[in-house]
Design a protein around this motif. Structure first.
Motif, short mmCIF file in Angstrom:
data_model
loop_
_atom_site.label_atom_id
_atom_site.label_comp_id
_atom_site.label_asym_id
_atom_site.label_seq_id
_atom_site.Cartn_x
_atom_site.Cartn_y
_atom_site.Cartn_z
N TYR A 243 0.73 -1.29 -0.15
CA TYR A 243 0.07 -0.11 0.04
C TYR A 243 0.92 1.50 -0.09
N VAL A 244 1.82 1.28 0.98
CA VAL A 244 2.72 2.53 0.91
C VAL A 244 3.42 2.68 -0.55
N MET A 295 -11.17 -4.09 12.43
CA MET A 295 -11.66 -3.64 13.65
C MET A 295 -13.14 -4.36 14.33
N TYR B 22 -13.58 1.57 17.29
CA TYR B 22 -12.57 2.81 16.81
C TYR B 22 -12.14 3.36 18.15
N ASP B 33 -6.10 10.39 11.77
CA ASP B 33 -7.34 10.13 10.90
C ASP B 33 -8.13 11.44 10.87
N VAL B 73 -3.46 10.39 1.27
CA VAL B 73 -2.61 9.26 0.93
C VAL B 73 -1.23 9.18 2.03
N LEU B 74 -0.82 10.17 1.95
CA LEU B 74 0.77 10.10 2.57
C LEU B 74 0.52 10.09 4.04
N VAL B 76 -2.24 8.58 5.41
CA VAL B 76 -2.47 6.88 5.85
C VAL B 76 -1.36 6.35 5.58
N CYS B 77 -0.16 6.49 4.78
CA CYS B 77 0.79 5.60 4.92
C CYS B 77 1.52 5.89 6.21
N ARG B 79 0.34 6.47 9.12
CA ARG B 79 -0.62 5.74 10.21
C ARG B 79 -0.33 4.48 10.11
N ILE B 80 -0.22 3.80 8.65
CA ILE B 80 0.10 2.35 8.86
C ILE B 80 1.61 2.06 9.44
#
Lengths: 718, 117
Positions: A243-244, A295, B22, B33, B73-74, B76-77, B79-80
């Protein structure tokens, strides 16, 4: 044993085994780097340091302009010296990567006070980047398999003829830099997928940007990588790292690519780039669902959620794609790339694409010629890749299979397949050799540790302790190793022979053997262009077939009507119509285009077979495609193309025939044959008594290869 | 009782389950988020504006939308990479992840500034 002698020598330098290995590796890479460079220098040694073929002359001219006028003038350049009277927006219709690279190298060398001419830099750019490609191939091989495979890959790609064909010294074309950029981008992307680091993803985005700036073939990258991501998603090998890597590369790469004016907004508007966007959205949905599943503890609820989301996403995506395609906003696949999926498309619809010799389907002999032993090492390598399947090996297998398919469709694309074939074959070679030497060395170690006290040189893994029950195993391994060595040396010999014989000719200078075996050089092209440069008014306009346009503007420095860019089919068809018509009609067309000189290429005296008479039928087809008054059957007799007495009357009187064979009927070309014997076609020409009414002969080169005619102004009225 | 629950109860149960799951995520991930949500919301506003006003000049519209989508998107990356539950990234220090995030955003916005026109 030679083993201990060598290790004794290295031990005298007080090197540990790891350092010995590093020394060997570095020296191999240095030698391969130098080898890749010097094997491409045949034509510089035989002829001189000059630019070859047709397209490189345009690249050379633009690079010259860039170094003389600076980047902003280059980026906004409108050229009125080609495609008269339309002109061409050069800044917006070229891929600047090659020119900027060469200009940077030139600036660097000048900064270091090496006063080289830009032409030398241009000639040697391609071999320099070929050497860099071998380094990238080493690192890529190391990433996919191990450093041994990397070394073999570097060696294989250094001499592989499929790559050499487009990167000899003098072949200053986009592919010379683009293959380096392609492999580099793929390496960075695989590294990003393996490590999951944003920094590597950013690097792969920059690699993609360099590729987009260098060659139109970047479409392969932007379709292969989404296909690879899709395959990984389907086979369940997806992970967070994927994904990254993909998202970083796609978003940043797309943005960077849109900075190139020639590419423009294609990444969001063209059908060829929609796969990447589709996979991008699919990934968001996919990973979002994965996150929700993680989740939620209750699977039943998740199934419901899944159903809703998937139907929504598919509906929205389908509607968007459908609306976009139907309304024409998303443009369909352009002819160039559509003909890769449907090879018969170009022949029926776009004759210009079909007429280029590099776009023809590949014959089996071309594969053997360009790949030699790699052809059967490739399936072996694919087998090894499947044995040890990982994200990286899956990528290289996909790259290899898709690129081989396209290489089968179009000869020119063997170039794109070459890195994949070399890498996969390297895996096969490396794995085989490793297994064989393990057999050999484990036997040796059993013998040695008995006699000496654990020498440090044998660091090979002795996990497989060999039982002595197969006494001929060592001999078999030795024989197989010797066979592998023999094959590889045959490969090297073949590659060097191919480079020397087939791929080192500059095309603009022809060579032949005289009667006594001495070498005869035909430098007619440059003779004609320099005649044009020195003997015609500076604003003269030259009409010729589009093949020679770039060379005329670069060397002759005169305005041309059509050139190799072939962006305007109607303009080319007008020239084709003029060449295929009778002299009076052609004169009208030439007057309307302000033509002052006409240039034709004729091979009848020397037997040169790529001349305009052999290309004439394409002129008829292209002209006839736009102007129905030109009909191809008019020029053929019973479907046969002839220039002798039995030729069609329209053929015997058209402008091209007259210009090529003017005064040829008086010339004796071969001993024992009548005058007017055309050595390229092997017949005596039909119409020997040619009179020109509206043109007069201005110049014919010493071997009659290039003939230039002046268009006479209209008669005075009285 | 074989009566299957109606879809409305289904959706409510789903919603509650998601909400409770959550709420258990750590605060730093929730901040990321929030940032992602803000970026996507800004992109949506721009798209609606484009639908009203028209898309000329297209490069400005694209650069606006892509800067929002890109930074989302970055994030989210990031966060991952920062999430402790991901085994792929367990030996990646969060400072390094954040530094990568900042670098990629820097490049993104420099290119956007060139593309805005």
């Amino acid at each position: 044993m030679s083993n201990t002698a060598g290790s004794d020598l290295l031990k005298t330098f007080k090197l540990k085994t790891k350092q010995q290995e590093l020394l060997i590796r570095v020296s191999i890479l240095c030698l391969v780097y130098i080898l890749a460079f010097i094997t491409r220098l045949f034509s510089v040694l035989r002829y001189e340091s000059m630019i070859h073929e047709f397209d490189p002359y345009f690249n050379y001219r633009t690079t010259l302009y860039l170094t003389q006028n600076g980047f902003y003038d280059f980026w906004n350049w409108f050229d009125s010296e080609s495609w008269y009277p339309l002109g061409r927006i050069i800044g917006g219709t070229l891929y600047p990567g090659l020119m900027v690279t060469a200009a940077l190298i030139y600036r660097l060398l000048h900064f270091l006070r090496f006063a080289v001419h830009i032409r030398e830099v241009c000639v040697l750019t391609a071999p320099f980047f070929a050497s860099n490609t071998t380094l990238v191939a080493y690192f890529f091989g190391k990433e996919i398999w191990d450093s041994g495979a990397g070394l073999v890959a570097a060696i294989l790609i250094a001499v592989c003829p499929g790559y050499i064909s487009r990167s000899v010294a003098g072949s200053y074309d986009n592919e010379g830099v683009a293959i380096f950029a392609l492999l580099f981008t793929f390496y960075l992307f695989v590294k990003a997928v393996n490590t999951g680091s944003l920094a590597w993803g950013l690097a792969s985005a920059f690699g993609y940007f360099y590729m987009v700036s260098a060659w139109g073939g970047y479409v392969f990258i932007i379709n292969l990588i989404p296909l690879y991501v899709l395959v990984l998603l389907i086979t369940g090998r997806y992970s967070m790292r994927l994904y990254v890597a993909y998202n970083c590369m796609y978003v940043l790469g797309m943005l960077l690519a849109m900075q190139i004016r020639f590419v423009g907004f294609q990444h969001v508007q063209s059908g060829e780039h929609m796969a990447a966007m589709g996979v991008f959205f699919l990934m968001q949905v996919f990973y979002f669902l994965d996150w929700v599943k993680h989740m939620l503890s209750d699977t039943k609820l998740f199934q419901a959620f899944l159903r809703i989301t998937v139907t929504c996403a598919v509906a929205v995506g389908g509607v968007a794609l459908g609306v976009g395609t139907v309304s024409g906003y998303i443009s369909p696949w352009t002819g160039r790339f559509y003909s890769l999926l449907d090879p018969t498309y170009a022949k029926d619809h776009i004759p210009i694409i079909a007429s280029v010799s590099e776009h023809q389907p590949t014959a089996w002999s071309s594969f053997m010629f360009d790949f030699h032993i790699l052809l059967f090492l490739f399936p072996a390598g694919v087998y090894f890749c499947f044995k040890r399947l990982s994200d990286a090996t899956m990528f290289i297998v996909m790259y290899g299979l898709t690129s081989l398919y396209f290489a089968g469709v179009m000869v020119r694309l063997i170039l794109v397949a070459t890195p994949a074939v070399c890498l996969i074959s390297a895996i096969a070679v490396s794995a085989t050799v490793k297994n064989l030497t393990v057999l050999l060395r484990s036997k040796n170690k059993v013998v040695q540790t008995g006699s000496t006290k654990g020498t440090s040189s044998a660091k090979a893994s002795s996990k497989a302790s060999l039982d002595q029950s197969q006494p001929f195993q060592k001999n078999g391994a030795m024989a197989l190793l010797f066979g592998a060595f023999y094959l590889l040396s045959k490969y090297a010999t073949h590659c060097t022979w191919v480079t020397s014989e087939a791929y080192s000719s500059p095309s603009i200078v022809l060579a032949a053997r005289g009667a006594h075996g001495n070498r005869v050089i035909f430098d007619d092209y440059r003779e004609a262009y320099f005649w044009l440069r020195q003997n015609t008014p500076p604003d003269a306009k030259v009409m010729s077939w589009w093949d020679y346009g770039y060379q005329i503007t670069a060397m002759g420095n005169r305005t041309v009507i059509v050139d190799n860019n072939t962006w305007n089919n109607t303009h080319i068809a007008t020239v084709g119509r003029a060449m295929s018509s009778y002299e009076d009609e052609a004169y009208e067309i030439m007057r309307s285009l302000d033509v002052d000189y006409v240039l034709v290429v004729f091979g009848g005296v020397t037997g040169y077979s790529s001349d305009d008479i052999n290309k004439f039928l394409w002129m008829v087809r292209i002209g006839g495609g736009v102007f129905p008054v030109i009909k191809e059957p008019d020029y053929l007799v019973n479907g046969e193309y002839r220039v002798d007495k039995g030729a069609a009357p329209k053929m015997l009187n058209c402008l091209m025939y007259k210009l090529c064979y003017y005064r040829f009927g008086e010339l004796v070309t071969e001993y024992g044959k009548p005058p007017g014997y055309d050595r390229a076609r092997g017949v005596e020409i039909g119409n020997k008594d040619i009179k020109l009414e509206h043109l007069e002969e201005a110049f014919t080169t010493s071997n009659w290869i290039v003939r230039i005619y002046k268009v006479k102004p209209p008669n005075n009225r009285w | 009782m074989g009566r299957t629950p109606s879809s409305k109860e289904d959706a409510q149960a789903l919603f509650h389950s998601l909400r409770s799951a959550y709420a258990a995520t750590p605060v730093n991930l929730k901040i990321i988020d929030l940032y992602v949500g803000f970026a996507v919301f800004t992109a949506l506003i721009q798209v609606v504006y484009m639908a009203i006003v028209g898309s000329f000049p297209f490069n400005s519209f694209l650069s606006g939308v892509l800067s929002c989508v890109g930074t989302a998107v970055l994030a989210v990356c990031l966060r991952i990479q920062v999430n402790k539950e991901n085994k792929d990234f367990k030996d990646l220090p969060p400072e390094r992840a954040f530094a990568d995030f900042v670098l990629c955003n820097l490049v993104l916005h420099l290119v956007i500034m060139n593309f805005l026109g």
